[in-house]
Each structure stands twice: as structure tokens, then as C-alpha cells.
Scaffold this motif. Structure first.
Motif, PDB file in Angstrom:
ATOM      1  N   ASN A   2       0.820  -1.219   0.000  1.00 18.22           N
ATOM      2  CA  ASN A   2       0.000   0.000   0.000  1.00 18.22           C
ATOM      3  C   ASN A   2       0.852   1.266   0.000  1.00 18.22           C
ATOM      4  N   GLU A   3       1.969   1.195   0.720  1.00 20.96           N
ATOM      5  CA  GLU A   3       2.858   2.349   0.793  1.00 20.96           C
ATOM      6  C   GLU A   3       3.468   2.645  -0.583  1.00 20.96           C
ATOM      7  N   MET A   4       3.856   1.578  -1.291  1.00 22.36           N
ATOM      8  CA  MET A   4       4.431   1.733  -2.635  1.00 22.36           C
ATOM      9  C   MET A   4       3.397   2.284  -3.616  1.00 22.36           C
ATOM     10  N   GLU A   6       0.720   4.131  -2.902  1.00 20.74           N
ATOM     11  CA  GLU A   6       0.461   5.536  -2.585  1.00 20.74           C
ATOM     12  C   GLU A   6       1.609   6.433  -3.049  1.00 20.74           C
ATOM     13  N   LYS A   7       2.829   5.970  -2.875  1.00 24.18           N
ATOM     14  CA  LYS A   7       4.000   6.751  -3.261  1.00 24.18           C
ATOM     15  C   LYS A   7       4.042   7.010  -4.765  1.00 24.18           C
ATOM     16  N   HIS A   8       3.585   6.020  -5.564  1.00 23.38           N
ATOM     17  CA  HIS A   8       3.719   6.119  -7.015  1.00 23.38           C
ATOM     18  C   HIS A   8       2.410   6.440  -7.745  1.00 23.38           C
ATOM     19  N   THR A  37      -3.666   2.046 -12.200  1.00 28.36           N
ATOM     20  CA  THR A  37      -3.346   1.558 -10.859  1.00 28.36           C
ATOM     21  C   THR A  37      -3.133   0.050 -10.866  1.00 28.36           C
ATOM     22  N   GLU A  56      10.779   3.296 -11.537  1.00 27.42           N
ATOM     23  CA  GLU A  56       9.897   4.264 -12.203  1.00 27.42           C
ATOM     24  C   GLU A  56       9.809   3.998 -13.702  1.00 27.42           C
TER      25      GLU A  56
END
Length: 234
Positions: A2-4, A6-8, A37, A56
Motif C-alpha cells: 500500500n505504501e508503494m 500511494e508513493k507512485h 493503478t 519508475e
């Protein structure tokens, strides 16, 4: 995970913004973000740091690919336009193989047996609904490859795989090198400089529609060249 995600998420929005510029107004941006997403999640799950590619970069290809796949599933481009696209790709494939240089619009129209007015009409229709680009999969020896698969992979041990990837890159480089100057410039500005269609139109002093047409023809040429050379990768 989830953190990844949200970050991207800003990367998803960035890719969607670029793709959405050439789409009809009725295509929902929220749907595009959802597709992107899904691509981001797939990128997070499949990313391998030892391939020597930044996350990225990998994620951008996967997000864009997921959006394009979703759009193709929506099938909002008329069947006739899809057929025209395939016919024009085949025409470029055949004529440029015989000439060993870039074919002119007149030669492609002549090969198809249509007038120049009809040819320009078809290119306009294709460019207006063009959900195709270099990010589309390339079919080689019955297998589907994304363009990420042709990026350098220092850890690869299969010489045959390396040869195929390098040969595909060489074919693309040769095809881009002999594109007509305006088409080559559009490809460079769009894919390498990541400019929008409007920004490119301003630089060239033409309309956005004209840039889209040049882009459509360039991609037809490149995909035709890959189809023409696919026997070399078997």
C-alpha cells in the motif's frame, strides 16, 4: 504494498494525463486511473531490481500498457478503422521492403488502390482513435513481448534471448533512422522528450491533428518493419 502504491500514484496520473490527451471526451479519466493503478500493482509485484532498470521506468511501461489494454478491451474504435490500420501497416511493410527506404503517401495509397483523399481520410480516422503506440506488444515467434523485455538485462544468461532483444532494437533503430524527417521528429519529441501533442504542434507550427497523423504514420511504418523482419527472430 500500500505504501508503494500511494508513493507512485502521481506516476499513474502522469501516464494517464498523457494517454488521455488523444482520447474522446466520453472516455472516463477515473476508469483510466483505475486501469493504470492495476498496472502499477503489477509493476510492484513483478519488479526485479537486478535487471538494472529503475522502478519508475519499469512502472511507467506497465502502467501505460495496462491503460492501453483496458482501452482496447473497451473496443470504442470502429472495426473499420482497425481494419484500415492493419491494411496500412501491411502496405508500409510491403512497399518499404521492396524500396528499402521510406514509402511516400502516394505509394501507399497506390498500393492500397485508393485516392489520396481517401488515404488522408483513413490516416485521420486512425490517428483520431489511435490507441496504439510503441508500447503495444510485439509478437515474435508466436510469443508476446512488451518493449520492457527489450531493455538491457545484465543478469540474462540465455544468449538467444539476448540476440533477439538486440536484433529487435537494431531493427527499430534502423526504421526510426529512415523515417521522413517530420515523422522522426515527432517520434523523438513524443517518446524521448515526452512532449504533448500540443507542444509538438507548437514547435512544428502545425495543428495537433497533423501531429497525430504524423505519429500514426510513423507507428504504422515501425510496426510494419517489425512484422516484415519477424521471420529473423524465429
Amino acid at each position: 504494498m500500500n505504501e508503494m502504491i500511494e508513493k507512485h500514484l502521481p506516476l499513474v496520473h502522469q501516464v494517464v494525463n498523457r494517454v488521455a490527451k488523444g482520447l474522446p471526451a466520453h472516455v472516463s479519466r477515473e476508469d483510466l486511473i483505475s486501469m493504470g493503478t492495476v498496472g502499477l500493482i503489477g509493476a510492484i509485484e513483478r519488479f526485479e531490481a537486478d535487471k538494472g532498470v529503475k522502478f519508475e521506468t519499469f512502472a511507467t511501461w506497465r502502467i501505460r500498457g495496462a491503460v492501453l489494454d483496458g482501452l482496447r478491451e473497451m473496443d470504442w474504435v470502429p472495426r473499420q478503422v482497425r481494419q484500415w490500420k492493419k491494411e496500412i501497416e501491411r502496405a508500409f511493410e510491403t512497399v518499404e521492403y521492396q524500396k528499402v527506404e521510406s514509402a511516400t503517401d502516394e505509394e501507399i495509397a497506390g498500393y492500397l488502390g485508393i485516392s489520396m483523399d481517401e488515404y488522408h481520410k483513413r490516416i485521420s480516422q486512425i490517428s483520431a482513435g489511435a490507441v496504439f503506440s510503441l508500447e503495444e506488444a510485439v509478437h515474435v515467434s508466436g510469443e508476446e513481448h512488451g518493449f520492457y523485455d527489450f531493455l538491457p538485462d545484465p543478469a540474462a544468461e540465455d544468449p538467444g534471448q539476448i540476440l533477439t532483444r538486440e536484433e529487435l532494437r537494431r531493427v527499430l533503430e534502423q526504421t526510426i533512422a529512415r523515417l521522413p524527417e517530420k515523422e522522426k521528429l515527432v517520434v523523438a519529441l513524443y517518446y524521448y522528450e515526452e512532449m504533448s501533442v500540443k507542444e509538438i504542434a507548437d514547435i512544428l507550427g502545425v495543428t495537433s491533428a497533423r501531429v497525430s497523423q504524423l505519429h500514426a504514420k510513423a507507428i504504422c511504418r515501425m510496426r510494419g518493419a517489425l512484422s516484415r523482419r519477424k521471420h529473423e527472430f524465429k
